[in-house]
Structure formats: structure tokens, C-alpha cells
Design an enzyme around this catalytic site. Structure first.
Site, PDB file in Angstrom:
ATOM      1  N   CYS A  56      31.704  28.090  24.634  1.00  0.00           N
ATOM      2  CA  CYS A  56      31.100  28.052  25.976  1.00  0.00           C
ATOM      3  C   CYS A  56      31.061  26.625  26.496  1.00  0.00           C
ATOM      4  CB  CYS A  56      29.700  28.641  25.909  1.00  0.00           C
ATOM      5  SG  CYS A  56      28.693  27.914  24.618  1.00  0.00           S
ATOM      6  N   GLU A  86      22.597  33.330  28.243  1.00  0.00           N
ATOM      7  CA  GLU A  86      23.416  32.165  27.886  1.00  0.00           C
ATOM      8  C   GLU A  86      24.839  32.536  28.265  1.00  0.00           C
ATOM      9  OE1 GLU A  86      22.162  29.422  26.461  1.00  0.00           O
ATOM     10  OE2 GLU A  86      20.158  30.200  26.023  1.00  0.00           O
TER      11      GLU A  86
HETATM   12  P1  NAD Z   1      31.286  39.373  27.272  1.00  0.00           P
HETATM   13  O1  NAD Z   1      30.348  39.078  28.375  1.00  0.00           O
HETATM   14  O2  NAD Z   1      32.504  40.139  27.569  1.00  0.00           O
HETATM   15  O3  NAD Z   1      30.528  40.188  26.111  1.00  0.00           O
HETATM   16  C1  NAD Z   1      29.301  39.754  25.586  1.00  0.00           C
HETATM   17  C2  NAD Z   1      28.535  40.964  25.064  1.00  0.00           C
HETATM   18  O4  NAD Z   1      28.254  41.822  26.151  1.00  0.00           O
HETATM   19  C3  NAD Z   1      29.312  41.779  24.025  1.00  0.00           C
HETATM   20  O5  NAD Z   1      28.443  42.210  23.006  1.00  0.00           O
HETATM   21  C4  NAD Z   1      29.833  42.946  24.852  1.00  0.00           C
HETATM   22  O6  NAD Z   1      30.011  44.126  24.096  1.00  0.00           O
HETATM   23  C5  NAD Z   1      28.720  43.127  25.863  1.00  0.00           C
HETATM   24  N1  NAD Z   1      29.200  43.773  27.104  1.00  0.00           N
HETATM   25  C6  NAD Z   1      30.445  43.695  27.652  1.00  0.00           C
HETATM   26  N2  NAD Z   1      30.512  44.473  28.754  1.00  0.00           N
HETATM   27  C7  NAD Z   1      29.301  45.057  28.912  1.00  0.00           C
HETATM   28  C8  NAD Z   1      28.749  45.977  29.842  1.00  0.00           C
HETATM   29  N3  NAD Z   1      29.479  46.486  30.850  1.00  0.00           N
HETATM   30  N4  NAD Z   1      27.453  46.341  29.716  1.00  0.00           N
HETATM   31  C9  NAD Z   1      26.717  45.877  28.678  1.00  0.00           C
HETATM   32  N5  NAD Z   1      27.189  45.034  27.747  1.00  0.00           N
HETATM   33  C10 NAD Z   1      28.461  44.610  27.856  1.00  0.00           C
HETATM   34  O7  NAD Z   1      31.609  37.966  26.592  1.00  0.00           O
HETATM   35  P2  NAD Z   1      32.629  37.656  25.414  1.00  0.00           P
HETATM   36  O8  NAD Z   1      34.022  37.805  25.939  1.00  0.00           O
HETATM   37  O9  NAD Z   1      32.223  38.411  24.194  1.00  0.00           O
HETATM   38  O10 NAD Z   1      32.306  36.113  25.122  1.00  0.00           O
HETATM   39  C11 NAD Z   1      32.817  35.071  25.865  1.00  0.00           C
HETATM   40  C12 NAD Z   1      31.795  34.595  26.890  1.00  0.00           C
HETATM   41  O11 NAD Z   1      30.580  34.221  26.242  1.00  0.00           O
HETATM   42  C13 NAD Z   1      32.259  33.335  27.614  1.00  0.00           C
HETATM   43  O12 NAD Z   1      31.978  33.461  28.979  1.00  0.00           O
HETATM   44  C14 NAD Z   1      31.402  32.235  26.993  1.00  0.00           C
HETATM   45  O13 NAD Z   1      31.221  31.099  27.796  1.00  0.00           O
HETATM   46  C15 NAD Z   1      30.139  32.962  26.733  1.00  0.00           C
HETATM   47  N6  NAD Z   1      29.339  32.254  25.726  1.00  0.00           N
HETATM   48  C16 NAD Z   1      28.223  31.559  26.143  1.00  0.00           C
HETATM   49  C17 NAD Z   1      27.471  30.821  25.223  1.00  0.00           C
HETATM   50  C18 NAD Z   1      26.244  30.041  25.638  1.00  0.00           C
HETATM   51  O14 NAD Z   1      25.483  29.609  24.767  1.00  0.00           O
HETATM   52  N7  NAD Z   1      26.010  29.838  26.915  1.00  0.00           N
HETATM   53  C19 NAD Z   1      27.859  30.812  23.879  1.00  0.00           C
HETATM   54  C20 NAD Z   1      28.991  31.533  23.501  1.00  0.00           C
HETATM   55  C21 NAD Z   1      29.727  32.258  24.427  1.00  0.00           C
END
Ligand code: NAD
Length: 500
Positions: free
Chosen positions: A302, A267
């Protein structure tokens, strides 16, 4: 007047204690390395606490515990009705602790207390109840194969599910994943975002109190590139349920490919268009939806309606209403229930958002509102709700996910151009269209590539209806009975009856 006024929430915040340790095999524990991460509140820049920073050693312990629990059948072999009872209790305990969890979320990542207590917490509780209620009402299938055979199709749990979640609705998005995964009989390892781990750590203890057996629900706080990556690459994890950015979603697909081909569902990001046609039934309602859609949770959603695509003939009339509403948004302390816009999640995210505002100016968009950092409290995390007009579809602010309170307004000549612009990003999460014309509505709903299309509304949702993306917004669905598809596999049992 509600007793839950500003002073009530301030008092709650002063009385808080935080769960700080990881939760593995039914026990709170420090990271094996002893490493910790500082938790700073975007509300005022103050340090709240420090929590365990898990790495691959802790992840390995969690996977071992989860696998052992799964194989023992202590949860996976319980009847659906037994699992339902435990999950109902879990939901009740979350509900009983709602105020504490709501304040924790607000301090941890800046969501207004209004959203946190009236939306995030009730949504989390409803989600756990809903999957608890659903699980003993699902039937398996018999395939119409042959008179001399009985061919059963069973839904079976996958095993160990890792749920990796972001910071914008920390508890609710975690519930969207762990509730169906647990209901289906899996063991779960939840990795919250390093920016918002506190509620996940708190509910871990409630899971045990509700009767979820040791090892079935684990929480490993930690950085993405350590704890997250270790889960992604672990040979003992059967499925990754990820919510977060498109970039990191791509990494999880790589981790799966480099390890055991574990199932991945993503997602990811969005750039939701709000299309308003000249025949929109009610411009005031559209303006309300646009402002709510763009600025709720400081635009850190999102599905934030970050693009307004408006038919040129009504642009001025609509913008007058939008800008008036934006000027009335109350910005300040997220613990004040009157606050509508609080801080962004942290100062570094604010710098990203400010960079996009600079880009908007440089690329020729016209700043109509906001654009300035403000300092109602310390911490450097507050920025005004910002509106740009004269945005063209090629500009960065029209194409890229900003994930902050920035609305980009694009004028178009007709529905066909609106659809073309709506589809001109890599994302396809949600889209809204405001029109009273039935055929235009149907045409847009068919042509726009997005997982959810709203007509004359924006970002309405219910636990019974799925959310998820097209294109680089990901694949797989959260919420609704369809979420079980991410956490179960079909097993066919063909019983030969010939000779019987
Ligand atoms: P992010 O991708 O930076 O982090 C998400 C998760 O991934 C966190 O737990 C983080 O620790 C982990 N992560 C980060 N880097 C990583 C790596 N190198 N390897 C493994 N895991 C890693 O996202 P964010 O900044 O926490 O959240 C914002 C994003 O989430 C936005 O793009 C938003 O659109 C998206 N989002 C999507 C939905 C949906 O339902 N589609 C809902 C909410 C948020």
C-alpha cells in the site's frame, strides 16, 4: 552460510500440508454449502489445494459463536494479565511454525521467501507479542469533575469484530488487526482474502492450542461479495476493521450504513511519493530507498513509493543510479532466497498492471526499464520491474494505484511544486522526502497530506508507530497503542458521592 538455502525451502514446500477448512467455534469445518475455492500458486501456476468457500450461513454461525463467547465473558472478562499469557503463547506457536507459515505464504501469493521469512513472519510474531505485553499496562482514567463525584472513564471492548484483510501481507496485516482486538477482549472473525487464505486458516488452530476459548477467534475464508459482504451487513457484528482497496472500503461503509451502523475503520490504497530534492544528503541512499520502496513485494505494498518526484537539476544523476539498481534486481522463483522480485499475486492482476504499462506508453511517458512479461516459471504471473520517466501528474500512471512494480518519475522545479504534485492524488497514506535542509523537511512534513512522512528514508516502520491514511487512503490506525481506539469504546461511570 545459512542452512535455509534454496534447497531447504524447496524441501519445505514439498512437505507442506494445508489447513483447508473454515474455523468456527473452535472447530475446523467445511462450508455449510460444501462449496470450495481452488488455490493456485502464482509461483508456477500449479493448484495447491482447495479450501472452504464460506457464505452468509457460515458467517452467521461464526457471528453466533463469537457473540456467545463474548457475552459469556470467557475471554472478555478475563483479566488483562490472563489474556496476555494466552496471547504470548499464541505468538510463540506462530514463531515455532514460522518456516511452514513463511513457505505457505510464498506459495499462496508469491511473496519472496526472503520477505516472507525475514519480515512477514517475524513482524507477525512481534505484533502478537507486543499487544499481549501492552494490554496489562493500560490504565483507565478519572475525570476531574467534582469533589462530590468519582467519574471513571473505562475502555471497554466492542464485542464482535470482523477483520477483513487483503492478500499482499496476509498474515502480518491479519495480526495487526486480531492482536489488538483480542487483547482488548473482543471476539474476532477474520476474513482473509480469497487469494491468500492459507496462513490464516493454519494459525486458527494455533489460537486454540494457545488457549483462546472456542468462539473467540474464527476464520471464514470466502469471496468478498459473499463472505465479506455478509460480515459487513450482519446485525451481530459490532465493528469492521478493513484493509484493502479504496473501492471496497467504500462498500464496507455502505454495508455499515445499511445495517446497524457498526464501527468502520479503513486502511485503503496509496500512491506514495518519494520526493528527492537537489540537496538530498546522499543520492545513493535515496536510490536504494526508491528501488526498495517501488519494487519490494513486486510493488504490491500500500505504501509502495510508486511516484518519484525529483528536482530537475539532479534528475539525470539520480536516474542513472536508480536504473543501475533496477537492472541488478534478481527476478525468479520466490522460493530462492536470492530472488528479490517474484511473481504478482495472479495472472489477472498481472493483466491490470500490464494495462497500466500500456497506458503509460500511450499517454506519452518514456519507458526506461522493464515493461515485459517474463516466464522464469510457468503461471503467467511475472513481469519486469518497470520505470517510466517524463511522467506528468495528469497521467493515469501518476495518479492511480497500480499495485505492481511500476515506478513513475515526475520532474519538478522546486519544493513547492513537489508538494503540489505529491498532494495531487486522492490518496494520502505515506510520503518520503530526501533533503538535508531542515526547514524544507519541516515544510514538506506539514504540507503533505499523508499518515506517515519519512525523511531521508522510505517505508521504515515499527510496531510502536501507527500506520494509516488521510483522504481516500482511509481512517483509523493499525499498529501502536492507537490501534486500541478501533477495538474499544469509552464508558463513563459517574458515581455521585454527595451525602456520603
Ligand atoms: P480488495 O479491496 O480487493 O480486497 C480486500 C478484502 O475485501 C478481501 O478480503 C476481499 O475478499 C474483500 N472484498 C472484495 N470485494 C468485496 C465486496 N464486494 N464486498 C465485501 N468484501 C469484499 O483489496 P486487495 O486486492 O485484496 O488488496 C490490495 C489493496 O489493499 C490495495 O488497494 C492496497 O493499497 C490495499 N492495502 C492497504 C493497506 C493499508 O494499510 N492502507 C495495506 C495493504 C493493502
Amino acid at each position: 552460510m545459512s542452512k535455509k538455502n534454496y534447497s531447504y525451502w524447496l524441501k519445505q514446500s514439498e512437505q507442506l500440508t494445508f489447513a483447508r477448512q473454515a474455523f468456527i467455534n473452535g472447530q475446523y469445518c467445511d462450508a455449510q454449502s460444501g462449496a470450495t475455492m481452488e488455490v493456485t500458486s502464482p509461483r508456477d501456476g500449479k493448484v495447491l489445494t482447495s479450501i472452504a468457500a464460506c457464505d452468509e450461513t457460515d458467517v452467521d454461525l461464526a457471528v453466533t459463536a463469537a457473540r456467545h463467547a463474548f457475552d459469556s465473558g470467557v475471554w472478555s472478562n478475563k483479566s488483562p494479565k490472563q489474556r496476555k499469557k494466552v496471547l504470548q503463547k499464541f505468538a510463540q506457536l506462530i514463531e515455532q511454525n514460522s518456516d511452514e507459515l513463511a513457505v505457505t505464504e510464498t506459495l499462496d501469493m508469491g511473496m519472496t521467501i526472503n520477505d516472507s521469512s525475514n519480515m512477514n513472519l517475524p513482524g507477525s510474531v512481534e505484533c502478537v507479542h507486543w499487544y499481549a505485553e501492552l494490554v496489562d499496562k493500560l490504565y483507565d482514567e478519572i475525570a476531574p469533575t467534582h469533589p462530590n463525584a468519582v467519574t471513571r472513564i473505562h475502555r471497554v471492548p466492542l464485542g464482535v469484530v470482523a477483520a477483513i484483510v487483503p492478500w499482499n501481507y496476509p498474515l502480518m496485516i491479519a495480526c495487526w488487526k486480531f492482536a489488538p482486538a483480542l487483547a482488548a477482549g473482543n471476539s474476532v472473525i477474520l476474513k482473509p482474502s480469497e487469494q491468500s487464505s492459507l496462513t490464516a486458516l493454519r494459525v486458527a488452530g494455533l489460537a486454540t492450542e494457545a488457549g483462546i476459548p472456542d468462539g473467540v477467534f474464527n476464520v471464514v475464508p470466502g469471496y468478498g461479495h459473499t463472505a465479506g459482504k455478509a460480515l459487513g451487513l450482519h446485525m451481530g457484528v459490532d465493528a469492521l476493521a478493513f484493509t484493502g482497496s479504496t473501492r471496497v472500503g467504500g462498500l464496507y461503509m455502505q454495508y455499515a450504513g445499511q445495517s446497524n451502523l457498526k464501527r468502520v475503520s479503513l486502511e485503503c490504497g496509496g500512491k506514495t511519493p518519494n520526493i528527492v530534492l537537489a540537496d538530498a544528503p546522499d543520492l545513493d541512499a535515496a536510490a536504494d530507498g526508491i528501488v526498495l520502496g517501488a519494487f519490494s513485494n513486486q510493488g504490491q505494498i500500500c505504501n509502495a513509493g510508486s511516484r518519484l518526484i525529483v528536482e530537475r537539476s539532479i534528475k539525470d544523476a539520480l536516474m542513472e543510479k536508480v536504473l543501475e539498481r533496477v537492472s541488478l534486481l534478481r527476478q525468479g522463483d520466490p522460493l530462492d532466497p536470492n530472488t528479490e522480485i517474484g511473481p504478482l499475486v495472479d495472472a489477472s492482476h498481472l493483466s491490470n498492471v500490464a494495462r497500466y504499462i500500456d497506458l503509460g506508453r500511450e499517454q506519452g511517458a518514456s519507458l526506461q526499464a522493464g515493461g515485459q512479461k517474463i516466464e522464469p516459471l510457468s503461471g503467467n504471473c511475472y513481469i519486469e520491474p518497470t520505470v517510466f520517466t517524463e511522467v506528468s501528474p495528469e497521467m493515469a500512471i501518476a495518479r492511480e494505484e497500480i499495485f505492481g512494480p511500476v515506478l513513475s518519475v515526475i520532474a519538478v522545479d522546486d519544493l513547492d511544486q513537489a508538494i503540489e504534485v505529491a498532494n495531487s492524488t486522492v490518496y494520502g497514506l505515506g510520503a518520503a522526502i530526501w533533503t538535508s535542509h531542515l526547514l524544507k523537511m519541516e515544510k514538506a512534513a506539514k504540507a503533505i497530506q499523508a499518515g506517515v512522512i519519512w525523511v531521508n528514508s522510505h517505508d521504515h516502520g515499527d510496531i510502536s508507530s501507527p500506520v494509516g491514511g488521510f483522504k481516500q487512503s482511509g481512517f483509523g490506525r493499525d499498529k501502536s497503542a492507537h490501534a486500541f481506539d478501533k477495538y474499544t469504546e469509552f464508558k463513563t461511570v459517574w458515581v455521585n458521592l454527595s451525602g456520603v
